[in-house]
Design a protein around this motif. Sequence first.
Motif, PDB file in Angstrom:
ATOM      1  N   SER A 129     -29.142 -25.974   8.858  1.00  0.00           N
ATOM      2  CA  SER A 129     -28.110 -26.814   9.482  1.00  0.00           C
ATOM      3  C   SER A 129     -27.625 -26.228  10.806  1.00  0.00           C
ATOM      4  O   SER A 129     -27.055 -26.947  11.641  1.00  0.00           O
ATOM      5  CB  SER A 129     -26.916 -26.981   8.533  1.00  0.00           C
ATOM      6  N   THR A 133     -28.755 -32.033   1.271  1.00  0.00           N
ATOM      7  CA  THR A 133     -28.740 -30.616   0.913  1.00  0.00           C
ATOM      8  C   THR A 133     -28.030 -30.376  -0.413  1.00  0.00           C
ATOM      9  O   THR A 133     -27.120 -31.137  -0.794  1.00  0.00           O
ATOM     10  CB  THR A 133     -28.056 -29.775   2.008  1.00  0.00           C
ATOM     11  N   GLU A 174     -26.604 -27.473  -0.815  1.00  0.00           N
ATOM     12  CA  GLU A 174     -25.670 -26.415  -0.432  1.00  0.00           C
ATOM     13  C   GLU A 174     -24.587 -26.969   0.485  1.00  0.00           C
ATOM     14  O   GLU A 174     -24.363 -26.491   1.595  1.00  0.00           O
ATOM     15  CB  GLU A 174     -26.428 -25.271   0.244  1.00  0.00           C
ATOM     16  N   LYS A 175     -23.917 -27.992   0.001  1.00  0.00           N
ATOM     17  CA  LYS A 175     -22.905 -28.679   0.807  1.00  0.00           C
ATOM     18  C   LYS A 175     -21.743 -27.757   1.170  1.00  0.00           C
ATOM     19  O   LYS A 175     -21.180 -27.849   2.273  1.00  0.00           O
ATOM     20  CB  LYS A 175     -22.391 -29.917   0.073  1.00  0.00           C
ATOM     21  N   PHE A 193     -28.508 -34.212   7.045  1.00  0.00           N
ATOM     22  CA  PHE A 193     -28.735 -32.933   6.372  1.00  0.00           C
ATOM     23  C   PHE A 193     -27.751 -32.763   5.220  1.00  0.00           C
ATOM     24  O   PHE A 193     -28.134 -32.351   4.118  1.00  0.00           O
ATOM     25  CB  PHE A 193     -28.583 -31.786   7.375  1.00  0.00           C
ATOM     26  N   ASN A 199     -35.075 -33.417   0.138  1.00  0.00           N
ATOM     27  CA  ASN A 199     -34.334 -32.151   0.164  1.00  0.00           C
ATOM     28  C   ASN A 199     -34.413 -31.538   1.562  1.00  0.00           C
ATOM     29  O   ASN A 199     -35.118 -32.058   2.435  1.00  0.00           O
ATOM     30  CB  ASN A 199     -34.888 -31.177  -0.887  1.00  0.00           C
ATOM     31  N   THR A 200     -33.706 -30.432   1.761  1.00  0.00           N
ATOM     32  CA  THR A 200     -33.652 -29.782   3.078  1.00  0.00           C
ATOM     33  C   THR A 200     -34.414 -28.457   3.082  1.00  0.00           C
ATOM     34  O   THR A 200     -34.080 -27.551   3.857  1.00  0.00           O
ATOM     35  CB  THR A 200     -32.193 -29.548   3.496  1.00  0.00           C
TER      36      THR A 200
END
Length: 216
Positions: free
Chosen positions: A43, A90, A92-93, A86, A37-38
Amino acid sequence: MPLEDYKGIVGAAASVVTIAQIFSGVFVCKDIVRKGNTKNVQSAPFIGGIGLSVLFFKYADLINDPGMYPVNIVGAVLNIAYLSCFYIYTNEKTDVIKGILKASVFFGSILLYINLENPELVLFRFGIITTVLMLLLVASPLAQLGEVIRTESTECLPFPMILMGTISAFCWLLYGIILSDAFIQIQNLVAFLLSVAQLSLFVIYPSKPVSEKKKN
C-alpha cells in the motif's frame, strides 16, 4: 530555436506521460481484483503517491508554475482510488489505516513547516525534502529485490508503473533543464536511472517463478 521555446510542449508531454504513469496503477488494481487479494502488492506506493502529489502541488505553487497543477491533482485522486481498491481486498486493513495515519501526520507536518519557514529559505529546503521523498518512492520496488533474486522472477514488481515511470522521469528531466530548476533535474535524473535499473531486472528474470514455468 532555444530549448525554452519548447517549454509548453515538453511540459504538456511530461504531464500526459505522468498521468499515463499514474493510470498504470489500474493494471495493479486489476490484478488485485483478479486474484482477490493483495499478495505481492504494497500500500506504501499509493499512500506515498497521494502525499507526494500534494507536496508537488505546493512546490508548483511556490515556483508559480500552473502547468504542474493538473498532473498532481489527477495523481492525488487516482492514488486515492487505488488505495481504496487495495483496502477492500487486503486482509491487513489495520496496517493500512495505521499507514494512512502516519503518512497524514508526516506530510501534514511538512506542509506546516513550509508555511512557517522563512520565504527566502523555503524553496531550497522544500526542494531537498521533495527530492528525497520522491527518490524513496521511485526506489521502493527495489525493496522486493531479495524476493526477485530468491524466486528468480519479477512477478512481484509492477512493470507498467516502472516502465511509465522511466518515460515520465525522462520528460520531467527535460522540463527541469528548460526551467533551469536544479531540484527537478536532480530528482528526475536519479529517478530515471533507478527506473532503468529496475527495468533491467525484467530482462534478467522472467515474469513468473522458474518453478512455476517448469510446472506449466
